[in-house]
Structure formats: C-alpha cells, structure tokens
Design an enzyme around this catalytic site. Structure first.
Site, mmCIF file in Angstrom:
data_model
loop_
_atom_site.group_PDB
_atom_site.id
_atom_site.type_symbol
_atom_site.label_atom_id
_atom_site.label_comp_id
_atom_site.label_asym_id
_atom_site.label_seq_id
_atom_site.Cartn_x
_atom_site.Cartn_y
_atom_site.Cartn_z
ATOM 1 N N GLU A 469 1.117 -1.115 0.617
ATOM 2 C CA GLU A 469 0.404 -0.089 -0.122
ATOM 3 C C GLU A 469 0.855 1.493 -0.080
ATOM 4 O O GLU A 469 2.495 1.410 0.307
ATOM 5 C CB GLU A 469 -1.101 0.222 1.313
ATOM 6 N N GLU A 474 -2.065 11.353 3.960
ATOM 7 C CA GLU A 474 -3.419 11.220 5.361
ATOM 8 C C GLU A 474 -3.192 12.243 5.721
ATOM 9 O O GLU A 474 -2.448 12.573 5.710
ATOM 10 C CB GLU A 474 -2.402 9.706 5.343
#
Length: 591
Positions: A469, A474
């Site tokens: 990933e 974020e």
C-alpha cells in the site's frame, strides 16, 4: 539596450542586397537557419519554380556551396560559423545565359531561445512600457523570451504599422495616412512603429523570434490579401525570414503567405480548424486560445500526431501554464512572460516525464466514468470506519467549477450515519512506476480522515499487507497541521507497528491547494509535498515482503469518517458536510 550579435553596419550592408519580391519567380529557401555547422548536412533546400543553374554571389559566397539544389557550408563556412552567427549571401538563378532572378538571404546559426515563452505584444505589463512598442520588444529580448508577438495593420497609403487595435488615438488605421498617425505617439514618446523599424530592431539579435500577427482588414478581404503581400515583400527585402513567424485570425491571409513562400512559418489563431486540415493546408500549427485545449485534454497530443505545432494564447494563470506544459505545448503566449520563464525549465531541461493519464475536471456532473469507478459499501473497510461509500452519487462526488468535490455528509444509509465516496482508477488507470501528483484542498474537522493513496490492482503477493500500500497523503482532522506519507508491506505495516512513513507540517490544508505526489522507481519511492521530497523508501532488495512495489497499482481518493485512526479523538458533529476539493490528478511515466 545592449545587443551582442551583428553590428549595425553589417546589418545595413545585408539589407542593401537585392531581394526577389512576392509574385515573381524568385528563389526562396525551406529554412534560413541551422543548428549544427557541418559540411555534410544541408543548410537549406533551394526552392524555385523553374530549372535554372544557381550561382552564389556576395561577400560571403565562399562560405557556401550548392549541390543538387541544396545549400551546404563550405569548409571555410564551417570555420566562419565557429565564431560568427550569421552571413549574407545572394543566389542568382540563371536560365541559358540570362539571369532570371537574384535573391538575397541572411543565414543564421540558430541560437533562438527554446523556452516556449512568447511575450504577447512584447514584455510590457510588468515593465511599464507600451505594448507593441520597440521598447516592449527589447524588454522581451532582455527577459530571454523565445518569441515576441506584435500586430500589423496597413495604413491608407499602404504603410505597415504596429498596433493591436484597428484604431490608434481615435484614428482608424486603414483609413488614415501614415503621416497623420505620426501626429500622435506612444506613451513612452515612440512614434507608432513601422513594420520595417520593428523588424530591424528585432534583427539586431537572434535569441528571440518575431511573431507577426497580421490583423484582418476592417475594410475588405482583398485588403487582407494585400497586407499579406506587403508583409512578405518587406520580410524578403529585409531578409528577415529566419526571425519571423506569421499568425492571423484570417485563414486566407495565411494561405496567401504560403502561396508566396510555401516554407513560411504560419499558424492559425481562430480555433475552429482541426489539426489534420491545418497540416493539409501546410500550416506550421495551431495558435488557439488555451480553452480549446482544456475542452479536449488530448488536443495537443493529437495535433503533434498530425505533425503540427501548438501555441496557446493568452496564458497568464500559472495553473493553466502547467496544464499546457505537462501536455508538451510548443509555445505559450502570455502578457506575463516573467511567470512562464520561471516555470518552463521544469518541463524542458528536466523533462524526463511523459503524461500518461490525467483528469483536469474541466467538465460538470459525475466524475468521468472512463477514468473513475467506486468502492461501495459500509463494512468498516478494515479500520472500523463509520461511513457508507456510495456509487456515482452527486451528493458525494461531483465535478463543479473545474474541480472534483468528494463530500462527506451526515446522512443515514445502509445502517451508517454518514456517507462519502471512495473513488478508484482500478482497471481504468493502473501503473507500475511513475510520478503521481494530486493538487487538492482538504476537508476540515475532527473525525474526518481524507486520503490520496494506492493499492495493488492484481494483489500479486496476496492480500493486505503482503502486496503493499502506498499512502501519498493521509490527514486526520484532530491533528490539523500534519501530513502523513506511508508505505505498508508484509514486513512494514501498521498492524504490527512497523510501517515506514513520515509526518510533516502541513500549512493551511483547508484553505490552500497543495500538490501531493510520489515518484516511484524500481529502486525507491520518493514522497513529495509542494515540490519538496520529505521521505524516500528504498528497495532493500530482500524480496516482496519488503518491496512488493513491482506490480501495477491504482489510485484511490476518499474521505473516511471516524475509524481506528481518524476517530481517535471522536467526531465533531458540526463539521458536516466535509469536502475534499481536487483540482487535478496527473500521472506521468518516464520517457
């Protein structure tokens, strides 16, 4: 202004040489400059309607030789151009014992700046000199512009003058004699420039090309044709072919120029003719308003495939400049060349990337279904998230105002109290290696968890986290000044507290657009914020447990509500709706 090239004396000497005028059977060349001084590569092809014998004349005749109707440098010429940048020659066309044409040319060693920047009406806006003045041309040269554009009208008595509008100080130029225009001056005291004076000033240097816009006649189409003929005649007389590019909104003006000299560099302005037709009509290219290229993101690419060049006018917004530059536009015409000159090196000198996928969101409604799909549902997504992700619902994903809005709402759906969108490019945009960049403005509020990230398309090494990933961005709302970039693998992941990442200060995430990017190579992934690399994750060479990033990944854009991380400090119920606004998504791969 200080110039560094041919002296005025030599220039004047060049200008006194006889030149063939338009409409006769005069000789011309397919080009008037060359990059490499070589005796084996032709400098130019001679173009003439008959089959004469050609003979070189003039002071610099010995610098050249003619073979098979092509002009070459002689050994002496190669040595000459090692130190000089231009020479003047004349070529006689002889049929039988009769000289039927004498044409004179200046041949340049091509040193024109290739930075794609054309100063619109010269560099005037930030220099405070009048537009379309010789001073504005000189400022464009001083700035280092690749081109300087100017506008041409013809007076009642057939003098070519430089001015944008059809009127000058209240006088209609086409209905006024030149001497009457001279009763007025530009704001800096210059008289209205003639075409001759402007071109002569431009020919004192050879860094900036002269982009001549021939204005359509306000009187008749026939006058437009005469304008084309007068301009071509003066360009030939001044031997300025190497400097001049022609543009016009009047297609017939350009076609007349090409009838007079088929190798003239002509570009059309009006925006209504397709690349294939421009190519068929022997145009150098399209010089259209930038909005034409925004409406069709592939226009520039298709134009290049058709074999034509592309200029965009008048581009003053740096975001529009970037949009065009990443699509490899050939030229940008701008009122603010200072801005463009700063930006273009990124796309030219360091231009290792080719745009392979993008969404600029220059449309309205649902996101483009050829580029985006949706992950749908409310199963918590492995993080105990509290939202339900909808599919193709404009309540949660909509394009308006040239940007994508992903909207998190307090709205009941399928047993969940919140709705949002999780947009994915899976099977519509999947890449191994490259640069991924997203320009976005984030939603504000405790409990929101926006992300720009990537997952494997085929899960080559098994389920999460074995196949990897990549979290490009974020952000959790309870920590409003932090950006997190992270990778997850079998060996490095948050479930065993070994994930590899970094958080940095994120200034004004809710009111300012920022560019979040990665550059992903076989040996590393660089995480980049507003052009600065803040984290590099290297391939250890120890296999897929540490480096599963040798397979296709796709992009995901979403806003989660709550969850193991985003909801650690609870949810502020007053924040809804929360919106992540995305200006563009661009994916590049190495050329």
């Amino acid at each position: 202004m200080k110039f560094f090239f041919l002296s005025m004396a030599l220039l004047c000497q060049c200008l006194f040489l006889q030149a063939a005028g338009p409409g006769d059977q005069g000789l011309y060349l397919d080009k008037y400059s060359f990059k490499e001084a070589s005796t084996t590569l032709p400098v130019a092809k001679l173009i003439y309607s008959g089959k004469p014998v050609f003979k070189l004349k003039g002071e610099h005749a010995s610098l050249f030789q003619i073979k098979n109707n092509q002009l070459y440098l002689s050994p002496k010429g190669k040595a000459f151009y090692a130190k000089a940048t231009r020479a003047a020659i004349s070529i006689e066309a002889i049929e039988g014992k009769k000289t039927v044409s004498v044409s004179s040319f200046i041949i340049l060693k091509d040193e024109f700046i290739q930075n794609r920047v054309v100063a619109h009406r010269g560099a005037w806006k930030n220099t405070k000199v009048p537009q379309n003045s010789i001073a504005s041309l000189q400022k464009a040269v001083e700035l280092g512009c690749g081109g300087s554009e100017f506008d041409i009208h013809m007076t009642l008595d057939s003098v070519l003058v430089i001015n944008h509008d059809a009127t000058f100080e209240g006088l209609t130029i086409e209905k006024t004699n030149y001497k009457d225009l001279l009763k007025h001056s530009l704001k800096n005291g210059e008289p209205i420039p003639t075409f001759e004076s402007y071109i002569k000033a431009g020919m004192l240097q050879q860094k900036t090309q002269l982009v001549a816009e021939l204005k359509p006649s306000v009187i008749s189409k026939e006058r437009g044709q005469r304008l084309a003929e007068r301009v071509m005649k003066e360009v030939r007389t001044l031997q300025a072919q190497a400097w001049v590019v022609y543009i016009s909104f009047d297609y017939d003006i350009l076609k007349r120029l090409l009838e007079l000299e088929s190798t003239a560099k002509a570009m059309y302005l009006n925006g209504n003719i397709a690349p294939a037709q421009l190519k068929a009509d022997n145009m150098l290219g399209a010089d259209y308003h930038f909005s034409v290229y925004q409406k069709d993101e592939n226009w520039i690419q298709n134009a290049h495939k058709a074999g034509i060049e592309v200029n965009a006018w008048t581009v003053n917004d740096t975001l529009v400049m970037d949009y065009l530059l990443v699509r490899n536009v050939d030229y940008l015409t701008t009122d603010e060349p200072e801005k463009a000159i700063i930006r273009t090196p990124r796309y030219i000198t360091n231009n290792k990337w080719k745009l392979v996928w993008s969404d600029e969101f220059n449309y309205k409604g649902l996101p483009d279904a050829t580029k985006w799909d949706y992950d749908m549902g409310g199963n918590g997504w492995g993080n105990n998230e509290l939202q339900f992700y909808t599919k193709a619902d404009t309540n949660n994903a909509i394009v308006t105002g040239s940007s994508l809005k992903i909207i998190n709402r307090k709205q009941s759906r399928e047993g969940k109290e919140y709705t949002s969108a999780r947009m994915v490019t899976k099977n519509k945009g999947d890449w191994k290696y490259g640069r991924v960049e997203v320009r976005a403005k984030l939603p504000k509020g405790r409990g929101l968890w926006p992300a720009i990230w990537m997952l494997p398309t085929d899960w080559k090494y098994g389920g999460w986290p074995a196949s990897g990933e990549i979290d490009i961005m974020e952000h959790v709302g309870y920590n409003p000044d932090s950006l997190y970039g992270t990778v997850h693998t079998k060996s490095f992941n948050h479930s065993i507290h070994t994930q590899v990442g970094k958080n940095i200060r994120l200034p004004e995430p809710y009111t300012t657009f920022h560019v979040y990017a990665i550059e992903w190579y076989a040996d590393r992934i660089d995480f980049i914020f507003d052009g600065a690399t803040y984290l590099t994750f290297k391939n250890s060479g120890k296999g897929s447990a540490e480096w599963p990033f040798d397979q296709n990944f796709h992009l995901i854009l979403n806003i989660a509500t709550g969850g193991n991380w985003g909801g650690q400090k609870g949810i502020d119920e007053s924040i809804f709706p929360g919106t992540m606004e995305v200006d563009y998504v661009r994916v590049f791969q190495e050329k």
